[in-house]
Design a protein around this motif. Structure first.
Motif, PDB file in Angstrom:
ATOM      1  N   VAL A 165      -2.848  -2.495  -2.820  1.00  0.00           N
ATOM      2  CA  VAL A 165      -4.068  -2.736  -2.057  1.00  0.00           C
ATOM      3  C   VAL A 165      -4.066  -1.963  -0.742  1.00  0.00           C
ATOM      4  N   VAL A 166      -5.207  -1.324  -0.456  1.00  0.00           N
ATOM      5  CA  VAL A 166      -5.393  -0.605   0.805  1.00  0.00           C
ATOM      6  C   VAL A 166      -6.663  -1.130   1.461  1.00  0.00           C
ATOM      7  N   TYR A 167      -6.557  -1.475   2.727  1.00  0.00           N
ATOM      8  CA  TYR A 167      -7.702  -1.893   3.532  1.00  0.00           C
ATOM      9  C   TYR A 167      -8.136  -0.714   4.400  1.00  0.00           C
ATOM     10  N   LEU A 168      -9.432  -0.481   4.460  1.00  0.00           N
ATOM     11  CA  LEU A 168     -10.018   0.502   5.361  1.00  0.00           C
ATOM     12  C   LEU A 168     -10.980  -0.224   6.288  1.00  0.00           C
ATOM     13  N   VAL A 169     -11.154   0.302   7.482  1.00  0.00           N
ATOM     14  CA  VAL A 169     -12.157  -0.243   8.387  1.00  0.00           C
ATOM     15  C   VAL A 169     -13.025   0.885   8.917  1.00  0.00           C
ATOM     16  N   ALA A 170     -14.270   0.539   9.232  1.00  0.00           N
ATOM     17  CA  ALA A 170     -15.162   1.419   9.967  1.00  0.00           C
ATOM     18  C   ALA A 170     -15.123   0.934  11.401  1.00  0.00           C
ATOM     19  N   VAL A 201     -11.878  -2.784   0.749  1.00  0.00           N
ATOM     20  CA  VAL A 201     -10.560  -3.024   0.163  1.00  0.00           C
ATOM     21  C   VAL A 201     -10.561  -2.407  -1.224  1.00  0.00           C
ATOM     22  N   VAL A 202      -9.544  -1.618  -1.501  1.00  0.00           N
ATOM     23  CA  VAL A 202      -9.422  -0.982  -2.808  1.00  0.00           C
ATOM     24  C   VAL A 202      -8.042  -1.265  -3.376  1.00  0.00           C
ATOM     25  N   SER A 203      -8.015  -1.503  -4.676  1.00  0.00           N
ATOM     26  CA  SER A 203      -6.759  -1.615  -5.404  1.00  0.00           C
ATOM     27  C   SER A 203      -6.578  -0.300  -6.145  1.00  0.00           C
ATOM     28  N   GLU A 224     -17.137   6.180   0.180  1.00  0.00           N
ATOM     29  CA  GLU A 224     -16.628   7.522  -0.095  1.00  0.00           C
ATOM     30  C   GLU A 224     -15.171   7.672   0.321  1.00  0.00           C
ATOM     31  N   ALA A 225     -14.747   6.978   1.358  1.00  0.00           N
ATOM     32  CA  ALA A 225     -13.331   6.987   1.726  1.00  0.00           C
ATOM     33  C   ALA A 225     -12.503   6.308   0.638  1.00  0.00           C
ATOM     34  N   VAL A 226     -13.029   5.220   0.078  1.00  0.00           N
ATOM     35  CA  VAL A 226     -12.363   4.542  -1.038  1.00  0.00           C
ATOM     36  C   VAL A 226     -12.258   5.487  -2.228  1.00  0.00           C
ATOM     37  N   ARG A 244     -11.657   6.806 -12.442  1.00  0.00           N
ATOM     38  CA  ARG A 244     -12.826   5.924 -12.398  1.00  0.00           C
ATOM     39  C   ARG A 244     -12.645   4.917 -11.278  1.00  0.00           C
ATOM     40  N   LEU A 245     -13.766   4.492 -10.732  1.00  0.00           N
ATOM     41  CA  LEU A 245     -13.777   3.440  -9.719  1.00  0.00           C
ATOM     42  C   LEU A 245     -14.620   2.306 -10.268  1.00  0.00           C
ATOM     43  N   LEU A 246     -14.049   1.114 -10.321  1.00  0.00           N
ATOM     44  CA  LEU A 246     -14.729  -0.078 -10.826  1.00  0.00           C
ATOM     45  C   LEU A 246     -15.014  -1.034  -9.679  1.00  0.00           C
ATOM     46  N   LEU A 247     -15.995  -1.911  -9.894  1.00  0.00           N
ATOM     47  CA  LEU A 247     -16.269  -2.988  -8.960  1.00  0.00           C
ATOM     48  C   LEU A 247     -17.086  -4.060  -9.658  1.00  0.00           C
ATOM     49  N   GLU A 248     -17.077  -5.236  -9.080  1.00  0.00           N
ATOM     50  CA  GLU A 248     -17.963  -6.308  -9.509  1.00  0.00           C
ATOM     51  C   GLU A 248     -18.934  -6.594  -8.383  1.00  0.00           C
TER      52      GLU A 248
END
Length: 178
Positions: free
Chosen positions: A46-51, A62-64, A110-112, A123-127
């Motif tokens: 897991v990586v957290y990004l902030v603006a 948050v991206v896994s 876009e950073a994710v 691929r990038l998935l999300l719910e």
């Protein structure tokens, strides 16, 4: 996006990220303890990004990310060429209410996507909540398409729509946010 930058989150961002969770995600917000574990690096993929605008954190994502293909196997083994790479999964994205519609969510997304590509994801998935028309339109405009639904996924019984976006190939569009 006026001067905001996207960066990796650090443990000192806990109060801001936990506040954005509560403000933007309500009953579905993650606990402060879970956010703290993620910010501390205790969740391996897991990586957290902030603006951040000035000294203020105004959004987070948050991206896994997929583990390297050989992480769980013998390091001397080559990855199986017939196995599709694992996707990355956008787990969270939220922007402060008074900062929405200014490009911050697009910049975070876009950073994710860039991190996911760097990690080898194709691929990038999300719910997304089925009843969140605004978010669904946001993702559709950025190349996501529906691939599944998960009934009664959220705490209140609302279904989730599973979306996917290619990160490589001819259908890939790289967005520029100014």
């Amino acid at each position: 996006m006026s001067g905001a930058l996207v960066r990796r989150a650090v443990p000192g961002d806990l109060d801001a990220v936990a506040g954005l969770e509560r403000e933007g995600l309500g009953d579905d917000a993650w606990s402060e303890a879970l956010v703290a574990a993620g910010l501390a690096g205790d969740l391996p993929t897991v990586v957290y990004l902030v603006a951040q605008d000035g000294s203020e954190v105004v959004g987070h994502a948050v991206v896994s990310l997929p583990l390297p293909a050989t992480a769980a196997a013998d390091p001397g083994l080559d990855p199986d060429p017939d196995t599709d790479p694992d996707p990355a999964e956008l787990q969270r994205i939220a922007v402060a209410a008074d900062r929405r519609r200014g490009g911050l969510a697009s910049a975070l997304l876009e950073a994710v996507a860039a991190l996911a590509r760097e990690a080898g994801a194709e691929r990038l998935l999300l719910e997304v909540r089925e009843d969140n028309a605004g978010a669904r339109a946001f993702y559709a405009a950025r190349g996501f398409g529906e691939i599944a639904r998960r009934s009664r996924y959220y705490r209140d019984g609302t279904a989730a729509v599973v979306l996917e976006r290619a990160l490589v190939g001819p259908e890939t569009k790289v967005w520029t946010v100014s």
